[in-house]
Write a protein that holds these residues in place. Structure first.
Motif, mmCIF file in Angstrom:
data_model
loop_
_atom_site.group_PDB
_atom_site.id
_atom_site.type_symbol
_atom_site.label_atom_id
_atom_site.label_comp_id
_atom_site.label_asym_id
_atom_site.label_seq_id
_atom_site.Cartn_x
_atom_site.Cartn_y
_atom_site.Cartn_z
ATOM 1 N N GLY A 1 1.107 -1.143 0.400
ATOM 2 C CA GLY A 1 -0.015 -0.127 0.075
ATOM 3 C C GLY A 1 0.640 1.157 -0.119
ATOM 4 N N THR B 1 0.851 4.023 -3.165
ATOM 5 C CA THR B 1 0.876 5.617 -2.162
ATOM 6 C C THR B 1 1.597 6.503 -3.198
ATOM 7 N N SER C 1 -5.300 9.419 0.669
ATOM 8 C CA SER C 1 -6.261 8.302 1.434
ATOM 9 C C SER C 1 -7.395 8.085 0.847
ATOM 10 N N SER D 1 -9.277 5.453 -0.809
ATOM 11 C CA SER D 1 -9.403 3.941 -0.022
ATOM 12 C C SER D 1 -10.748 4.382 -0.706
ATOM 13 N N GLU E 1 -4.186 1.511 -1.600
ATOM 14 C CA GLU E 1 -3.186 1.892 -1.061
ATOM 15 C C GLU E 1 -2.948 1.982 0.369
ATOM 16 N N MET F 1 -3.980 3.440 3.087
ATOM 17 C CA MET F 1 -5.560 3.096 3.800
ATOM 18 C C MET F 1 -6.547 2.225 3.958
ATOM 19 N N HIS F 2 -6.436 2.130 2.111
ATOM 20 C CA HIS F 2 -7.146 0.717 2.335
ATOM 21 C C HIS F 2 -6.792 -0.513 2.960
ATOM 22 N N TRP F 3 -5.472 -0.731 3.163
ATOM 23 C CA TRP F 3 -5.270 -1.724 3.748
ATOM 24 C C TRP F 3 -5.447 -1.605 5.184
ATOM 25 N N ARG G 1 -7.802 0.177 6.540
ATOM 26 C CA ARG G 1 -9.554 -0.445 6.866
ATOM 27 C C ARG G 1 -9.520 -1.909 6.279
#
Length: 218
Positions: free
Chosen positions: A18, A22, A162, A165, A171, A173-175, A177
Protein backbone atom coordinates in the motif's frame (compact mmCIF):
# COMPACT_ATOMS: atom_id res chain seq x y z
CA UNK A 1 -6.53 -0.65 25.43
CA UNK A 2 -5.36 -4.05 24.14
CA UNK A 3 -2.74 -3.03 21.58
CA UNK A 4 -1.40 -5.94 19.49
CA UNK A 5 1.85 -5.71 17.54
CA UNK A 6 1.23 -9.22 16.17
CA UNK A 7 -1.68 -7.97 14.07
CA UNK A 8 0.49 -5.19 12.66
CA UNK A 9 3.26 -7.68 11.88
CA UNK A 10 0.81 -9.92 10.01
CA UNK A 11 -0.30 -6.99 7.86
CA UNK A 12 3.17 -5.54 7.20
CA UNK A 13 3.39 -6.99 3.63
CA UNK A 14 0.07 -5.33 2.79
CA UNK A 15 1.15 -2.06 4.36
CA UNK A 16 4.34 -2.24 2.29
CA UNK A 17 2.39 -2.78 -0.94
CA UNK A 18 0.00 0.00 0.00
CA UNK A 19 2.85 2.38 0.78
CA UNK A 20 4.54 1.71 -2.56
CA UNK A 21 1.27 2.35 -4.39
CA UNK A 22 0.68 5.52 -2.37
CA UNK A 23 4.12 6.79 -3.39
CA UNK A 24 3.56 5.78 -7.02
CA UNK A 25 0.16 7.44 -7.23
CA UNK A 26 1.49 10.62 -5.63
CA UNK A 27 4.51 10.80 -7.94
CA UNK A 28 2.32 10.22 -10.99
CA UNK A 29 -0.13 12.84 -9.78
CA UNK A 30 2.52 15.49 -9.14
CA UNK A 31 4.44 14.87 -12.39
CA UNK A 32 1.39 14.79 -14.65
CA UNK A 33 -0.19 17.58 -12.62
CA UNK A 34 2.90 19.74 -13.13
CA UNK A 35 2.81 19.27 -16.90
CA UNK A 36 -0.93 19.92 -17.11
CA UNK A 37 -0.74 22.71 -14.56
CA UNK A 38 1.89 24.55 -16.61
CA UNK A 39 -0.38 24.69 -19.65
CA UNK A 40 -3.42 25.62 -17.58
CA UNK A 41 -1.49 28.36 -15.77
CA UNK A 42 -0.24 29.78 -19.05
CA UNK A 43 -3.77 29.55 -20.44
CA UNK A 44 -5.16 31.53 -17.54
CA UNK A 45 -2.56 34.25 -18.19
CA UNK A 46 -3.73 34.77 -21.77
CA UNK A 47 -4.66 38.38 -22.46
CA UNK A 48 -7.77 37.36 -24.38
CA UNK A 49 -10.39 36.82 -21.67
CA UNK A 50 -12.41 34.41 -23.82
CA UNK A 51 -9.36 32.21 -24.34
CA UNK A 52 -8.49 32.36 -20.64
CA UNK A 53 -12.06 31.70 -19.47
CA UNK A 54 -12.05 27.85 -19.78
CA UNK A 55 -8.80 27.68 -17.81
CA UNK A 56 -10.25 29.92 -15.10
CA UNK A 57 -13.31 27.66 -14.91
CA UNK A 58 -11.09 24.56 -14.65
CA UNK A 59 -9.07 26.00 -11.78
CA UNK A 60 -12.18 27.27 -10.01
CA UNK A 61 -13.93 23.90 -10.22
CA UNK A 62 -11.07 21.71 -9.03
CA UNK A 63 -9.99 24.12 -6.29
CA UNK A 64 -13.55 24.78 -5.17
CA UNK A 65 -14.88 21.22 -4.90
CA UNK A 66 -13.79 18.42 -2.53
CA UNK A 67 -11.22 15.96 -3.83
CA UNK A 68 -13.46 13.12 -2.60
CA UNK A 69 -16.25 14.25 -4.93
CA UNK A 70 -13.77 14.47 -7.81
CA UNK A 71 -12.53 10.94 -7.11
CA UNK A 72 -16.09 9.57 -7.16
CA UNK A 73 -16.89 11.39 -10.40
CA UNK A 74 -13.75 10.09 -12.08
CA UNK A 75 -14.08 6.54 -10.73
CA UNK A 76 -17.77 6.00 -11.43
CA UNK A 77 -18.18 8.37 -14.38
CA UNK A 78 -15.08 9.24 -16.38
CA UNK A 79 -13.15 5.94 -16.22
CA UNK A 80 -16.11 3.66 -17.11
CA UNK A 81 -16.99 6.02 -19.95
CA UNK A 82 -13.63 5.37 -21.64
CA UNK A 83 -12.64 1.93 -20.32
CA UNK A 84 -16.07 0.36 -19.94
CA UNK A 85 -15.31 -0.59 -16.34
CA UNK A 86 -14.01 0.99 -13.16
CA UNK A 87 -10.36 0.84 -12.15
CA UNK A 88 -9.24 2.27 -8.83
CA UNK A 89 -5.61 2.85 -9.81
CA UNK A 90 -6.45 4.57 -13.11
CA UNK A 91 -9.11 6.66 -11.39
CA UNK A 92 -6.63 7.56 -8.66
CA UNK A 93 -3.98 8.80 -11.08
CA UNK A 94 -6.52 10.82 -13.07
CA UNK A 95 -8.23 12.35 -10.03
CA UNK A 96 -4.97 13.29 -8.30
CA UNK A 97 -3.59 14.73 -11.55
CA UNK A 98 -6.66 16.84 -12.26
CA UNK A 99 -6.81 18.14 -8.69
CA UNK A 100 -3.08 18.84 -8.38
CA UNK A 101 -2.91 20.56 -11.78
CA UNK A 102 -5.42 23.20 -10.67
CA UNK A 103 -3.27 24.15 -7.67
CA UNK A 104 -0.02 23.87 -9.61
CA UNK A 105 -1.44 26.14 -12.33
CA UNK A 106 -1.79 28.87 -9.72
CA UNK A 107 1.73 28.16 -8.48
CA UNK A 108 3.09 28.60 -12.01
CA UNK A 109 1.06 31.76 -12.55
CA UNK A 110 2.27 33.30 -9.30
CA UNK A 111 5.87 32.27 -9.98
CA UNK A 112 5.91 33.71 -13.49
CA UNK A 113 4.19 36.93 -12.49
CA UNK A 114 6.61 37.39 -9.60
CA UNK A 115 9.44 38.01 -12.06
CA UNK A 116 10.29 41.49 -13.25
CA UNK A 117 8.61 42.33 -16.56
CA UNK A 118 11.95 43.56 -17.76
CA UNK A 119 13.04 39.93 -18.11
CA UNK A 120 10.55 39.37 -20.92
CA UNK A 121 11.31 42.73 -22.53
CA UNK A 122 15.05 41.99 -22.49
CA UNK A 123 14.50 38.57 -24.05
CA UNK A 124 12.28 40.00 -26.77
CA UNK A 125 14.83 42.74 -27.49
CA UNK A 126 17.38 39.98 -28.20
CA UNK A 127 15.13 38.65 -30.95
CA UNK A 128 13.43 35.86 -29.03
CA UNK A 129 9.80 35.04 -29.66
CA UNK A 130 7.37 35.06 -26.74
CA UNK A 131 7.45 31.26 -26.59
CA UNK A 132 11.27 31.16 -26.65
CA UNK A 133 11.47 33.78 -23.92
CA UNK A 134 9.08 31.79 -21.74
CA UNK A 135 10.94 28.52 -22.37
CA UNK A 136 14.53 29.68 -21.93
CA UNK A 137 14.30 32.73 -19.66
CA UNK A 138 11.07 33.10 -17.70
CA UNK A 139 10.03 29.56 -16.73
CA UNK A 140 13.53 28.37 -15.62
CA UNK A 141 13.86 31.38 -13.30
CA UNK A 142 10.30 31.08 -12.03
CA UNK A 143 10.68 27.34 -11.42
CA UNK A 144 13.30 27.91 -8.70
CA UNK A 145 10.82 30.10 -6.86
CA UNK A 146 8.14 27.46 -7.27
CA UNK A 147 10.09 24.63 -5.62
CA UNK A 148 8.74 25.27 -2.07
CA UNK A 149 5.04 25.49 -3.03
CA UNK A 150 5.41 22.54 -5.42
CA UNK A 151 6.97 20.57 -2.58
CA UNK A 152 4.07 21.50 -0.31
CA UNK A 153 1.63 20.33 -2.99
CA UNK A 154 3.46 16.99 -3.17
CA UNK A 155 3.17 16.56 0.59
CA UNK A 156 -0.53 17.40 0.45
CA UNK A 157 -1.02 14.95 -2.41
CA UNK A 158 0.53 12.10 -0.43
CA UNK A 159 -1.92 12.69 2.40
CA UNK A 160 -4.90 13.28 0.10
CA UNK A 161 -4.22 10.00 -1.71
CA UNK A 162 -5.73 8.30 1.35
CA UNK A 163 -9.16 9.33 0.03
CA UNK A 164 -8.72 6.81 -2.79
CA UNK A 165 -9.51 4.08 -0.28
CA UNK A 166 -13.22 4.88 -0.73
CA UNK A 167 -13.05 3.43 -4.27
CA UNK A 168 -11.06 0.37 -3.17
CA UNK A 169 -7.74 1.54 -4.59
CA UNK A 170 -5.27 -0.74 -2.76
CA UNK A 171 -3.14 2.04 -1.34
CA UNK A 172 -2.02 2.46 2.27
CA UNK A 173 -5.32 3.56 3.80
CA UNK A 174 -7.21 0.79 2.01
CA UNK A 175 -5.20 -1.86 3.85
CA UNK A 176 -5.69 -0.05 7.14
CA UNK A 177 -9.44 -0.26 6.63
CA UNK A 178 -9.16 -3.93 5.67
CA UNK A 179 -7.18 -4.63 8.85
CA UNK A 180 -9.72 -2.76 10.95
CA UNK A 181 -12.61 -4.66 9.37
CA UNK A 182 -10.99 -8.07 9.83
CA UNK A 183 -9.83 -7.65 13.43
CA UNK A 184 -12.34 -5.05 14.68
CA UNK A 185 -9.39 -2.95 15.86
CA UNK A 186 -9.01 0.82 15.59
CA UNK A 187 -5.68 1.78 17.11
CA UNK A 188 -3.42 -0.71 15.33
CA UNK A 189 -4.42 -0.06 11.70
CA UNK A 190 -4.86 3.68 11.88
CA UNK A 191 -1.86 4.44 14.07
CA UNK A 192 0.29 2.32 11.74
CA UNK A 193 -1.02 4.22 8.72
CA UNK A 194 -0.51 7.55 10.49
CA UNK A 195 3.08 6.63 11.32
CA UNK A 196 3.85 5.64 7.72
CA UNK A 197 2.30 8.83 6.34
CA UNK A 198 4.32 10.82 8.87
CA UNK A 199 7.56 9.13 7.78
CA UNK A 200 6.77 9.79 4.11
CA UNK A 201 5.92 13.46 4.57
CA UNK A 202 8.82 14.19 6.92
CA UNK A 203 11.30 12.48 4.57
CA UNK A 204 9.96 14.45 1.62
CA UNK A 205 10.07 17.70 3.59
CA UNK A 206 13.72 17.13 4.53
CA UNK A 207 14.65 16.36 0.91
CA UNK A 208 12.82 19.44 -0.35
CA UNK A 209 14.49 21.69 2.24
CA UNK A 210 17.88 20.31 1.16
CA UNK A 211 17.05 20.94 -2.51
CA UNK A 212 15.87 24.47 -1.76
CA UNK A 213 19.12 25.27 0.08
CA UNK A 214 21.20 23.93 -2.80
CA UNK A 215 19.30 26.03 -5.33
CA UNK A 216 19.83 29.14 -3.22
CA UNK A 217 23.59 28.61 -3.17
CA UNK A 218 23.83 28.17 -6.96
Amino acid sequence: MDFSFEIINDYLPYFWKGTLLTIGLSIAGILLGTILGLFIGLGKMMRNKWVAFPFVCYITFFRGTPLLVQILLVHFGVVPLFLGTTNGIVAGVIALTLNASAYIAEIFRAGIQSLDRGQMEAARSLGMTHVQAMRYIIIPQAFKRMIPPLGNEFVILIKDSSLLSVVATPELMHWSRMMMGQHAKVWEPYLTAAFIYLVLTLTLTILLNHLEKRLKTE
